[in-house]
Design a protein around this motif. Structure first.
Motif, PDB file in Angstrom:
ATOM      1  N   ASP A  62      -3.530 -11.631  -8.170  1.00 20.68           N
ATOM      2  CA  ASP A  62      -2.775 -12.555  -7.319  1.00 20.68           C
ATOM      3  C   ASP A  62      -3.224 -12.498  -5.858  1.00 20.68           C
ATOM      4  O   ASP A  62      -2.414 -12.597  -4.940  1.00 20.68           O
ATOM      5  N   GLY A  63      -4.495 -12.281  -5.629  1.00 17.35           N
ATOM      6  CA  GLY A  63      -5.040 -12.264  -4.277  1.00 17.35           C
ATOM      7  C   GLY A  63      -4.847 -10.962  -3.528  1.00 17.35           C
ATOM      8  O   GLY A  63      -5.060 -10.892  -2.324  1.00 17.35           O
ATOM      9  N   ASN A  64      -4.467  -9.894  -4.239  1.00 18.65           N
ATOM     10  CA  ASN A  64      -4.289  -8.573  -3.623  1.00 18.65           C
ATOM     11  C   ASN A  64      -5.102  -7.535  -4.394  1.00 18.65           C
ATOM     12  O   ASN A  64      -5.111  -7.543  -5.621  1.00 18.65           O
ATOM     13  N   CYS A  65      -5.740  -6.634  -3.674  1.00 19.63           N
ATOM     14  CA  CYS A  65      -6.469  -5.539  -4.313  1.00 19.63           C
ATOM     15  C   CYS A  65      -5.456  -4.475  -4.733  1.00 19.63           C
ATOM     16  O   CYS A  65      -4.677  -4.000  -3.904  1.00 19.63           O
ATOM     17  N   VAL A  66      -5.435  -4.148  -6.008  1.00 20.53           N
ATOM     18  CA  VAL A  66      -4.483  -3.164  -6.531  1.00 20.53           C
ATOM     19  C   VAL A  66      -5.188  -2.181  -7.457  1.00 20.53           C
ATOM     20  O   VAL A  66      -6.224  -2.483  -8.041  1.00 20.53           O
ATOM     21  N   ASN A  67      -4.600  -1.013  -7.583  1.00 20.56           N
ATOM     22  CA  ASN A  67      -5.095  -0.004  -8.512  1.00 20.56           C
ATOM     23  C   ASN A  67      -4.231  -0.087  -9.765  1.00 20.56           C
ATOM     24  O   ASN A  67      -3.058   0.279  -9.748  1.00 20.56           O
ATOM     25  N   LEU A  68      -4.792  -0.587 -10.847  1.00 21.25           N
ATOM     26  CA  LEU A  68      -4.042  -0.798 -12.084  1.00 21.25           C
ATOM     27  C   LEU A  68      -3.526   0.497 -12.702  1.00 21.25           C
ATOM     28  O   LEU A  68      -2.651   0.466 -13.559  1.00 21.25           O
TER      29      LEU A  68
END
Length: 106
Positions: A62-68
């Motif tokens: 969703d346009g954000n860098c995240v650590n899954l």
């Protein structure tokens, strides 16, 4: 002329000159970054905006860098939200957690 309009328009056209190619059927994304059509909601090299790169351990959701592996709102995959749970005595609510891509692990 042979072929439909979108096919004729896309041949040799780059999105910096003809931005409509990014919304044509078969495009890789609706946004134009460095003369390439991309989806800034999911592209790791253009996450949220052109040129914003996610770190090696991150994914673009969703346009954000995240650590899954540790994000409560994107646990294991994009938009997989961990919900809280009740403890064994059923009165205390435990907040949600994401560990190693699994909700409420351990």
């Amino acid at each position: 002329m042979a072929g439909n309009y979108n096919q004729r328009m896309a041949v040799g056209a780059t999105c910096d000159k003809v931005p409509r190619v990014c919304v044509a059927r078969g495009s890789t994304g609706p946004d134009c970054c460095n003369k390439k059509c991309v989806d800034t909601w999911s592209d790791r090299n253009n996450c949220g905006r052109c040129g914003k790169k996610c770190k090696y351990s991150e994914t673009c959701c969703d346009g954000n860098c995240v650590n899954l592996r540790f994000d409560e709102y994107h646990c294991g995959r994009c938009n997989n939200r961990c919900n809280g749970r009740k403890s064994s005595n059923k009165k205390n609510y435990k907040p949600s957690s994401c560990s190693y891509g699994m909700c409420n692990y351990a």
